[in-house]
Design an enzyme around this catalytic site. Structure first.
Site, PDB file in Angstrom:
ATOM      1  N   MET A 271      75.212  68.242 -20.726  1.00 27.16           N
ATOM      2  CA  MET A 271      76.195  67.264 -21.169  1.00 27.16           C
ATOM      3  C   MET A 271      77.569  67.680 -20.646  1.00 27.16           C
ATOM      4  SD  MET A 271      74.460  65.002 -22.791  1.00 27.16           S
ATOM      5  CE  MET A 271      75.939  64.026 -23.155  1.00 27.16           C
TER       6      MET A 271
ATOM      7  N   HIS B  77      66.413  60.151 -22.732  1.00 29.12           N
ATOM      8  CA  HIS B  77      67.216  61.249 -23.285  1.00 29.12           C
ATOM      9  C   HIS B  77      67.302  61.072 -24.793  1.00 29.12           C
ATOM     10  CE1 HIS B  77      71.636  62.948 -23.521  1.00 29.12           C
ATOM     11  NE2 HIS B  77      70.780  63.660 -24.227  1.00 29.12           N
TER      12      HIS B  77
ATOM     13  N   ASP C  15      69.389  56.326 -23.179  1.00 31.68           N
ATOM     14  CA  ASP C  15      69.953  57.166 -24.243  1.00 31.68           C
ATOM     15  C   ASP C  15      69.495  56.669 -25.610  1.00 31.68           C
ATOM     16  OD1 ASP C  15      71.736  59.071 -22.863  1.00 31.68           O
ATOM     17  OD2 ASP C  15      72.770  57.264 -22.207  1.00 31.68           O
TER      18      ASP C  15
ATOM     19  N   SER D 108      72.992  54.631 -16.602  1.00 26.77           N
ATOM     20  CA  SER D 108      72.731  54.680 -18.043  1.00 26.77           C
ATOM     21  C   SER D 108      72.752  53.272 -18.623  1.00 26.77           C
ATOM     22  CB  SER D 108      73.781  55.542 -18.744  1.00 26.77           C
ATOM     23  OG  SER D 108      73.611  55.458 -20.149  1.00 26.77           O
TER      24      SER D 108
ATOM     25  N   ASP E 147      75.382  64.450 -17.336  1.00 30.55           N
ATOM     26  CA  ASP E 147      75.547  63.207 -18.089  1.00 30.55           C
ATOM     27  C   ASP E 147      76.915  63.196 -18.771  1.00 30.55           C
ATOM     28  OD1 ASP E 147      75.357  60.943 -19.627  1.00 30.55           O
ATOM     29  OD2 ASP E 147      73.586  61.575 -20.753  1.00 30.55           O
TER      30      ASP E 147
ATOM     31  N   MET F  77      69.870  57.320 -29.563  1.00 34.69           N
ATOM     32  CA  MET F  77      70.730  57.982 -30.550  1.00 34.69           C
ATOM     33  C   MET F  77      70.332  57.552 -31.962  1.00 34.69           C
ATOM     34  SD  MET F  77      74.416  57.345 -28.725  1.00 34.69           S
ATOM     35  CE  MET F  77      74.656  57.578 -26.977  1.00 34.69           C
TER      36      MET F  77
ATOM     37  N   HIS G 105      68.342  55.653 -16.851  1.00 36.88           N
ATOM     38  CA  HIS G 105      68.617  56.639 -17.896  1.00 36.88           C
ATOM     39  C   HIS G 105      68.708  55.917 -19.231  1.00 36.88           C
ATOM     40  CE1 HIS G 105      69.900  60.562 -19.384  1.00 36.88           C
ATOM     41  NE2 HIS G 105      70.781  59.912 -20.146  1.00 36.88           N
TER      42      HIS G 105
ATOM     43  N   MET H 286      68.655  61.888 -28.110  1.00 35.65           N
ATOM     44  CA  MET H 286      69.734  62.492 -28.895  1.00 35.65           C
ATOM     45  C   MET H 286      69.413  62.248 -30.371  1.00 35.65           C
ATOM     46  SD  MET H 286      73.158  61.572 -26.698  1.00 35.65           S
ATOM     47  CE  MET H 286      72.574  60.238 -25.681  1.00 35.65           C
TER      48      MET H 286
END
Length: 220
Positions: free
Chosen positions: A138, A67, A36, A9, A176, A38, A34, A69
């Protein structure tokens, strides 16, 4: 059975030396990056956006597992595909028309996946599972790196693996949050095959060896 993949990540990387950390992942036994994303609304944190991902893509030699979010991810699917996403996963809890959003991801040439928060029942995926390249479970509450792995994840993986097998699918199951050498083998035994690790890798003394260790444990 799917080969077991490791996806470091980038949220846990050193952003003052991001290219160095990208090259480390390129030269390691890792399989994916990966990423993330957000938004400070769906989760209580803000990570990074399009310019950073576009910069990562210029140097990454492995697929970008993005990913999202974020609330209403359907607003940005085309843009994430344009800047280099290979896999896009969206939260079940964040989009009203999930089937439409997964179709949107497929239509821009990316592999589509769904993410479930820690206590969202896996049964909600019963009808959408055939459309999922991957399901990300998650194993922490999303929004911050470095959290402790939650043991309820093992039973959730088992339930999801049973659903996947009963439907005769090859949907990947990604985990994750808090993945380490202490739990990866138990997660494989439960039915997971793809593993995100952030702080555990990037805060280790030898990042390349830590990735290799996870890969060996997952595939042994």
């Amino acid at each position: 059975m799917n080969s077991k993949l490791i996806a470091p990540s980038i949220l846990a990387a050193d952003f003052a030396n991001l290219q160095r950390d990208i090259e480390m992942v390129n030269n390691s036994d890792a399989d994916w990056f990966h990423i993330d994303v957000m938004d400070g609304h769906f989760v209580p944190n803000i990570s990074y956006g399009m310019p950073v991902i576009e910069a990562i893509k210029k140097h990454a030699k492995k697929p970008l597992d993005v990913h999202l979010m974020i609330e209403k991810p359907e607003r940005y699917i085309e843009e994430f595909a344009r800047i280099g996403a290979d896999i896009i996963t969206v939260h079940y809890e964040a989009t009203v028309h999930l089937h439409r959003t997964l179709t949107q991801i497929e239509n821009v040439g990316c592999k589509a996946g769904v993410v479930l928060n820690l206590t969202t029942p896996v049964s909600v995926l019963e009808d959408i599972l055939p459309k999922c390249y991957m399901v990300l479970l998650m194993s922490i509450n999303p929004g911050f790196g470095g959290q402790k792995f939650e043991d309820i994840t093992y039973d959730r993986v088992k339930k999801l693996r049973q659903m996947v097998n009963e439907k005769g699918l090859d949907t990947r199951i990604e985990i994750d949050g808090g993945v380490s050498n202490k739990n990866i083998k138990a997660l494989v035994e439960a039915g997971a095959d793809t593993f995100v690790a952030g702080s555990y890798i990037f805060k280790s003394d030898n990042q390349t060896e830590t990735i290799k260790d996870l890969k060996v444990l997952a595939n042994s």
